[in-house]
Design an enzyme around this catalytic site. Sequence first.
Site, PDB file in Angstrom:
ATOM      1  N   ASN A   9      22.102  -6.010 -42.765  1.00  0.00           N
ATOM      2  CA  ASN A   9      22.992  -7.123 -42.427  1.00  0.00           C
ATOM      3  C   ASN A   9      22.108  -8.271 -41.934  1.00  0.00           C
ATOM      4  OD1 ASN A   9      24.943  -8.885 -41.502  1.00  0.00           O
ATOM      5  ND2 ASN A   9      25.507  -7.643 -39.720  1.00  0.00           N
ATOM      6  N   LYS A  11      22.857 -11.280 -41.200  1.00  0.00           N
ATOM      7  CA  LYS A  11      23.524 -12.182 -40.252  1.00  0.00           C
ATOM      8  C   LYS A  11      23.223 -13.647 -40.627  1.00  0.00           C
ATOM      9  CE  LYS A  11      23.602  -8.536 -36.805  1.00  0.00           C
ATOM     10  NZ  LYS A  11      23.565  -8.188 -35.385  1.00  0.00           N
ATOM     11  N   HIS A  95      32.851  -6.343 -37.801  1.00  0.00           N
ATOM     12  CA  HIS A  95      31.601  -6.316 -37.030  1.00  0.00           C
ATOM     13  C   HIS A  95      31.874  -6.805 -35.608  1.00  0.00           C
ATOM     14  CE1 HIS A  95      27.511  -7.169 -35.699  1.00  0.00           C
ATOM     15  NE2 HIS A  95      27.102  -6.382 -36.676  1.00  0.00           N
ATOM     16  N   GLU A  97      30.387  -8.725 -33.708  1.00  0.00           N
ATOM     17  CA  GLU A  97      30.227 -10.170 -33.492  1.00  0.00           C
ATOM     18  C   GLU A  97      31.453 -10.930 -33.980  1.00  0.00           C
ATOM     19  OE1 GLU A  97      25.424  -9.582 -33.817  1.00  0.00           O
ATOM     20  OE2 GLU A  97      26.476 -10.495 -35.502  1.00  0.00           O
ATOM     21  N   GLU A 167      28.725   1.189 -34.166  1.00  0.00           N
ATOM     22  CA  GLU A 167      27.771   0.280 -33.542  1.00  0.00           C
ATOM     23  C   GLU A 167      28.130   0.080 -32.078  1.00  0.00           C
ATOM     24  OE1 GLU A 167      25.936  -2.591 -36.753  1.00  0.00           O
ATOM     25  OE2 GLU A 167      27.833  -3.351 -36.040  1.00  0.00           O
ATOM     26  N   GLY A 173      21.057  -5.845 -31.128  1.00  0.00           N
ATOM     27  CA  GLY A 173      20.198  -6.994 -30.854  1.00  0.00           C
ATOM     28  C   GLY A 173      19.649  -7.048 -29.443  1.00  0.00           C
ATOM     29  N   SER A 212      20.052  -1.571 -33.110  1.00  0.00           N
ATOM     30  CA  SER A 212      18.602  -1.617 -32.903  1.00  0.00           C
ATOM     31  C   SER A 212      17.875  -0.445 -33.569  1.00  0.00           C
ATOM     32  CB  SER A 212      18.277  -1.687 -31.404  1.00  0.00           C
ATOM     33  OG  SER A 212      18.805  -2.864 -30.831  1.00  0.00           O
ATOM     34  N   GLY A 233      20.341  -4.546 -38.557  1.00  0.00           N
ATOM     35  CA  GLY A 233      20.345  -5.976 -38.296  1.00  0.00           C
ATOM     36  C   GLY A 233      18.950  -6.558 -38.387  1.00  0.00           C
TER      37      GLY A 233
END
Length: 250
Positions: A9, A11, A95, A97, A167, A173, A212, A233
Amino acid sequence: MRQKLVAGNWKLNGSKASIESLMGGILAGLEGMDNVAVAVCPPYVYIPMTQSLVVGSRVGLGSQDIADQDAGAFTGEVSGTMLKEFGCDYAIVGHSERRAIYGEQDADTARKFAAARKHGLKPILCVGETLEEREAGITEAVVARQLDAVIAMEGVEALTDGVIAYEPVWAIGTGKTASPQQAQDVHAFIRGKLAALNESVAAKVQILYGGSVKGANAAELFAMPDIDGGLIGGASLDANEFLAICKAGN
């Protein structure tokens, strides 16, 4: 035996030059890794370019989101029909986010999951808890609620048309990673919840870990019985790191 899947991903990252370099490295390095499925999810504007780079390879292409509508007055949205025209195989939905920053609710995610299936895309359904929710001991309740929204709308059998990605929000992150056992515990909970509804679905569905994941910890995570790969990510932007993760899945 479920095949491992490693999906990158990207992003809000990338340029024409960086993507050309990244995909060149990934495609060269994947030679001989025939036992792992691999996909990349670029920003929308780079999907056509990435499609041209992966065509003829076994790298799947995905989007980072999908509209729950097919067409109309929905400024800024991209539909499943459009994504299919440019060779997408996957669409990430729900997701953390999108949920946390843009206010996406469980019902929104369920509609996007349905839209992806309708257009022959494989939804990657993201579920997971915040640090506050984990510390409150409600991880399983949160994950169950997120899954239930999709199951209520589409039925548990629909999950075999998709992928689930667990996740933990506190590990995305941040450099923090759930321990392999912490991750496995939630993956086992998800599979057990599905098994109570349909054992065949539970046995088939791929459940990825995202949070991560790096080349250094991927093998230990992927060795867990219910972890079927990763949604990657930051490490997916580095060809060597991404390839090390793919190698762990191979």
